[in-house]
Design an enzyme around this catalytic site. Structure first.
Site, short mmCIF file in Angstrom:
data_model
loop_
_atom_site.label_atom_id
_atom_site.label_comp_id
_atom_site.label_asym_id
_atom_site.label_seq_id
_atom_site.Cartn_x
_atom_site.Cartn_y
_atom_site.Cartn_z
CG ASP A 101 -2.17 0.74 0.87
OD1 ASP A 101 -2.26 1.45 -0.12
OD2 ASP A 101 -2.80 0.48 1.97
CG ASP A 102 -1.05 5.05 -1.19
OD1 ASP A 102 -1.96 3.96 -0.08
OD2 ASP A 102 -1.35 5.83 -1.40
CG ASP A 105 -4.54 7.79 8.27
OD1 ASP A 105 -4.47 7.94 9.38
OD2 ASP A 105 -4.96 8.37 7.40
#
Length: 174
Positions: A101-102, A105
């Site tokens: 994933d980028d 969060d």
């Protein structure tokens, strides 16, 4: 990208930095074993997954999609995350699979995916403190109150005074 705190800081990532970090991520996971393939977390994990796959010469990329329900009082905050599209192929419990994933969060997305693929290796370019327990490998930690703007999030701006781009047929864009 949701946070439980008010976003105070902004961090802009350009294409060059994204490529550099994806290559660094590939190098960090390269010696963790022979990968069967990559599971890219849609949509924002697709670009980093493609870059890592190219660097590691991995030719199998599956995708997983999520849906989230946003809170009416705070539209940036996702209260519930569920899998909308399971990975294709034979990922099984995730053994031998690299999940990319980028950004990690809040960790909710990866937490849900980890239940589906408990033996997978979870990697992200960026990780926030709240999500770090869900990520096995990441490149850069950013504070929880930082909003990251990826190259695909920012609008292309033409320099002031430069002519507007023309389409191939010569017509002005509308």
């Amino acid at each position: 990208m949701a946070t439980d705190q008010k976003t105070e800081k902004h961090f802009y990532v350009n294409w060059e930095e994204l490529h550099r970090n994806a290559k660094a991520l590939a190098w960090r996971v390269a010696d963790r074993g022979k990968w069967k393939g990559i599971v890219a977390v849609m949509r924002s994990g697709l670009v980093p997954a493609a870059l890592v796959a190219r660097e590691l010469e991995i030719f199998v990329i599956e995708t997983v999609g999520f849906s989230g329900h946003r809170r009416r009082e705070d539209p940036q905050r996702v209260s519930e995350v569920s899998i909308a599209k399971k990975p294709g192929g034979d990922v099984g419990d995730g053994a031998g699979w690299l999940v990319i994933d980028d950004l990690a969060d809040t960790g909710r997305t990866l937490e849900v995916l980890r239940k589906l693929m408990p033996k997978a290796h979870f990697a992200a370019l960026y990780a926030k403190p709240q999500a770090k327990p869900q990520v096995d490998t990441f490149i850069t930690e950013v504070s929880q109150d930082t909003w990251i703007y990826f190259p695909w999030d920012t609008e292309l701006q033409f320099m002031q005074g430069s002519p507007a781009p023309r389409r191939r047929n010569g017509d002005q864009p509308t």
